[in-house]
Design an enzyme around this catalytic site. Structure first.
Site, PDB file in Angstrom:
ATOM      1  N   HIS A   1      -8.922   2.023  -5.478  1.00  0.00           N
ATOM      2  CA  HIS A   1      -8.005   1.046  -4.536  1.00  0.00           C
ATOM      3  C   HIS A   1      -6.675   1.591  -4.586  1.00  0.00           C
ATOM      4  CE1 HIS A   1     -11.273  -1.925  -3.715  1.00  0.00           C
ATOM      5  NE2 HIS A   1     -11.702  -1.618  -5.120  1.00  0.00           N
TER       6      HIS A   1
ATOM      7  N   TYR B   1       0.747  -1.296   0.081  1.00  0.00           N
ATOM      8  CA  TYR B   1      -0.275   0.212   0.055  1.00  0.00           C
ATOM      9  C   TYR B   1       0.932   1.295   0.045  1.00  0.00           C
ATOM     10  CZ  TYR B   1      -3.523  -3.225   1.027  1.00  0.00           C
ATOM     11  OH  TYR B   1      -4.660  -4.439   0.970  1.00  0.00           O
TER      12      TYR B   1
HETATM   13  C1  DQA Z   1      -7.648  -2.139  -0.988  1.00  0.00           C
HETATM   14  C2  DQA Z   1      -7.755  -3.450  -1.455  1.00  0.00           C
HETATM   15  C3  DQA Z   1      -8.697  -4.470  -0.577  1.00  0.00           C
HETATM   16  O1  DQA Z   1      -8.528  -5.618  -1.226  1.00  0.00           O
HETATM   17  C4  DQA Z   1      -8.096  -4.433   0.965  1.00  0.00           C
HETATM   18  O2  DQA Z   1      -8.941  -5.396   1.697  1.00  0.00           O
HETATM   19  C5  DQA Z   1      -7.820  -3.078   1.318  1.00  0.00           C
HETATM   20  C6  DQA Z   1      -7.110  -2.019   0.345  1.00  0.00           C
HETATM   21  C7  DQA Z   1      -6.799  -1.272  -1.548  1.00  0.00           C
HETATM   22  O3  DQA Z   1      -6.872   0.162  -1.508  1.00  0.00           O
HETATM   23  O4  DQA Z   1      -5.806  -1.792  -2.452  1.00  0.00           O
HETATM   24  O5  DQA Z   1      -8.132  -2.751   2.585  1.00  0.00           O
HETATM   25  O6  DQA Z   1      -8.918  -1.628  -1.113  1.00  0.00           O
END
Ligand code: DQA
Length: 147
Positions: free
Chosen positions: A101, A24
């Site tokens: 995302h 992330y």
């Molecule tokens: C997310 C992707 C999701 O699968 C995960 O549960 C997250 C973050 C992303 O920003 O990449 O918490 O939404």
């Protein structure tokens, strides 16, 4: 007076910067909020930027956006893969919804490949890290101001 652009963030995104940074990134949610605010400068649109670890709170904010928002960007995080209730709330909106995302869930575990939220989204931005939020703001502006 243009309405607000809502940016809602789901569970665990308060930990951005320290949570699995190899996936992330190191940008915090506060940094992302500041970048979104900067991107909206001079547009007249207010930014409503929030995060919650609670499904019901996210739903209450989606309801609020029905009246006060002109577009809604949502990173539903894990709830995207599980929450019919979030989908139902989003379907009650008449403003555009953009799903965002940081990572690209399609390249990850199979359980991340399905998103209920996508069924209510005009479009999806995924895999561009924190920059994705700025792309989402740009998409929201083009959907609202050129509508
Ligand atoms: C997310 C992707 C999701 O699968 C995960 O549960 C997250 C973050 C992303 O920003 O990449 O918490 O939404």
């Amino acid at each position: 007076m243009p309405k607000a652009i809502y940016v809602l963030n789901g569970p665990n995104l308060n930990l951005l910067g320290v949570r699995e940074p190899e996936i992330y990134g190191y940008t915090t949610l506060a940094d992302i909020e500041a970048n979104c605010a900067k991107r909206l400068e001079g547009t007249g649109h207010a930014l409503v930027f929030r995060q919650s670890n609670h499904e019901g709170e996210l739903i209450d904010w989606i309801h609020e956006a029905r009246e006060h928002g002109c577009a809604l960007i949502i990173n539903p995080a894990g709830y995207g893969h599980t929450s019919v209730a979030l989908l139902d709330a989003l379907k009650a909106l008449s403003i555009p919804v953009i799903e965002c995302h940081l990572s690209n869930p399609q390249t990850r575990e199979a359980f991340r490949h399905h998103s209920y939220v996508s069924l209510a989204a005009k479009g999806i931005i995924a895999g561009f890290g924190a920059t994705g939020y700025e792309l989402a703001i740009q998409a929201a502006l083009s959907l609202t101001d050129n509508a």
